[in-house]
Design an enzyme around this catalytic site. Sequence first.
Site, PDB file in Angstrom:
ATOM      1  N   CYS A 580     -35.502   0.429 -10.785  1.00  0.00           N
ATOM      2  CA  CYS A 580     -34.642  -0.735 -10.825  1.00  0.00           C
ATOM      3  C   CYS A 580     -34.845  -1.516 -11.802  1.00  0.00           C
ATOM      4  O   CYS A 580     -34.332  -1.209 -13.010  1.00  0.00           O
ATOM      5  CB  CYS A 580     -35.130  -1.465  -9.461  1.00  0.00           C
ATOM      6  N   HIS A 681     -34.438   2.509  -5.858  1.00  0.00           N
ATOM      7  CA  HIS A 681     -35.688   2.356  -5.523  1.00  0.00           C
ATOM      8  C   HIS A 681     -36.358   3.801  -4.453  1.00  0.00           C
ATOM      9  O   HIS A 681     -36.101   3.934  -3.437  1.00  0.00           O
ATOM     10  CB  HIS A 681     -36.022   1.265  -4.376  1.00  0.00           C
ATOM     11  N   GLU A 683     -39.253   4.635  -4.013  1.00  0.00           N
ATOM     12  CA  GLU A 683     -40.112   4.360  -2.983  1.00  0.00           C
ATOM     13  C   GLU A 683     -39.887   4.002  -1.703  1.00  0.00           C
ATOM     14  O   GLU A 683     -40.673   3.964  -0.680  1.00  0.00           O
ATOM     15  CB  GLU A 683     -41.194   3.433  -3.708  1.00  0.00           C
TER      16      GLU A 683
END
Length: 717
Positions: A580, A681, A683
């Site tokens: 990001c 993202h 994660e």
Amino acid sequence: MSELAHARKAVRLEATNHEGSLLGKNVSSTKFEAGKEAGFAFADILFAIDLNNEIVLGDAFPDWRGNIYDIQMVPDMSTLVEWKPGLDSVIGDYWLKDGTPVPICPRNLVRKLVARLADLGYAATVAVEIEATLFEESVQEARARGYRDLTPLGGSTGATYHLARSGDWVAYMEAVVERLDQVGIGWEAWTDEAAPGQTELNLAPTDPIRLGDSWARTRQVMREVAHELGHTVSFMAKPTAGFGQGAHINVSLQSDGVNRFFAEDAPSELMRHAVGGLLATMPGATSVVMPQITSYRRLVDLTGPPTTVSWGVNNKTAAVRAITGHPKYSRLEYRLPGADVNPYFALAVVLAGVLAGIERRIEPPRAGQRHGLVPAGQLRSPADPRHHVEGRGRPRRRPAAAGVPRRRVRGLLGRLAPMGVDGVPHQGWRSVRRALRVGVPAILRVPVSAREEAGVMRPLIGITGRRFQLSVLNGADPRYGDRCIDTSMSDFATRIAEAGGLPVHLSYDTDAPAVCDWLSGVVITGGQDVHPGRWGGDTSVVRDIDPRTNPMVHDAERDAYEIALVRAAIERGIPVLGVCRGLQVLNVALGGTLVPHLPDGPVSHLSAEIAPTDGTVDHLVTFTPGSIAADLFGKDATTNSWHHQAVDRCGVGVVVTGRTDDGVVESIEVPGRPVLGVQWHPEWMKSNDPALTWVVEQAVRRLASHEPAGQEQRSPQ
């Protein structure tokens, strides 16, 4: 009531946890008859206790944290035997209440791998050589002495293959094999071994599940016979100053009744691929097959145990020995495990390695020819548990002309002592891991040469983050409110650890070029906008607010640090992943510019969805064929999205490799470099996004092919 219930007083339920010793309970015959189908309740904390019966925090089996649930031990009735008059024994597997196997149940793991082999059309035949050391003293006396100054049974000198042993040593072994015959465990031979009091007992070839059962029960028999005769038996990998002791596993594969490892003059293609898989998985498997701190004392050059990740035809100094040329006896001998290994985990490691080699058609390196000698450049087996913290590292390469390794477990304890760890008993592999977690920061503080000598080869992945005052957090103690904390989203560390990396948070105070001499990978995380002064944007949007009191405003200090970090990492060839904001930092660091604010359009880039999420169907990213992103995600992928800025003009060497349908840049790369930026993202993807795994895998490859970053050769000035 059944005939069994009338004939027997009790039934002993048996299974292992991660440590490898048989655990269980005795139940009445009536209770056994009533529960043998549904199983018997055991507290799941048995997977969180070590050999000293101490609870060890940080266990990978999550359900016991905060609660101690029951799991079911379901007996395998094919293992029911009469153990002694009045007592039967039966081995079982652990199951959850929902009917699924406990994921870390050792026996179920072997069963799963046997099934995978069967799907490929193969059945494995395995055998094991069990080594142990016998002492004259009883276990009570040995314990009272602190297990020091014990007297080897049969004399104070080793006597390999000698038949003229003392009567008490022979009596013990004869009692053991008599008991094995009584309970139906097939054995082939026993003899003395090289160290004083040492013996080797070979179990007969059979299928993996049955061998695991026989192996675990044989060790139980040896303990019981030793107790009955007033002696002690030890399965430590190196209980004395003499030769260590292992547990060599022999394996072959059959289909249609034919040994597929057999070829007339050389290893068959299937055997070669099995060797390739066993060697490829060996560095990560080491923490499983050498589970105790003391396991590593056994690995000493020129003493027999393998000290390299190597193989050879009929070479007993290699880690994998190939026995070839016979239609019945062609097999592989996996020589790395110590005598202290969990039998089922050891078999699982071997089967998993064989499967990996077959499924991926892994060709092994050239076979070693020189017995007992370690060639320059050969990957070494670790002599220290730090080489593969939690089992996913790579051992170091042996430098040319290096001598016998000086590293010993006392070196580890010496490093831990200044950090408040006075000593680490041999309480199991989780105790090793717990101590190593304490010691990881200290590894970063020792000189490069010391780190190289230590062989810490599991990749360190640096993660950037934010800095803000504690007063930002609700409920923070006001006495410390103006003190700052450095933080990053824990999901990054979790996923990096799951992929095999060692996540390390990077403070702004960490000198970027210096830390890159230690790191094997870098992740630039998300957060606030990059200061427009860095890329020629409109600086009037910058508010006069301290980023320490509001972590969402521009942070010039963070920008400066991350840009310096990106440049230092790329200069050294260290893999970099930008997430990001991190993608935008990558582009800016290389001279690119940004779109200050994306207008509303058909694709939602600043999503209102709550993390974690896999995003919405409108946010479909299409990737450039042949790019890193395309290799990872395929032609296209739906992702989450929480950004309002994007890449405008690409920096020097940067190319766009992924866009949404509205043309917004979603992935960038630097061709020829291990650099990837993603605008989403990973994660916070619910599914298994491969981006974070990619940076760890790239770091591992770098470790396998390079010296530590700070030691690379540089061009003359």
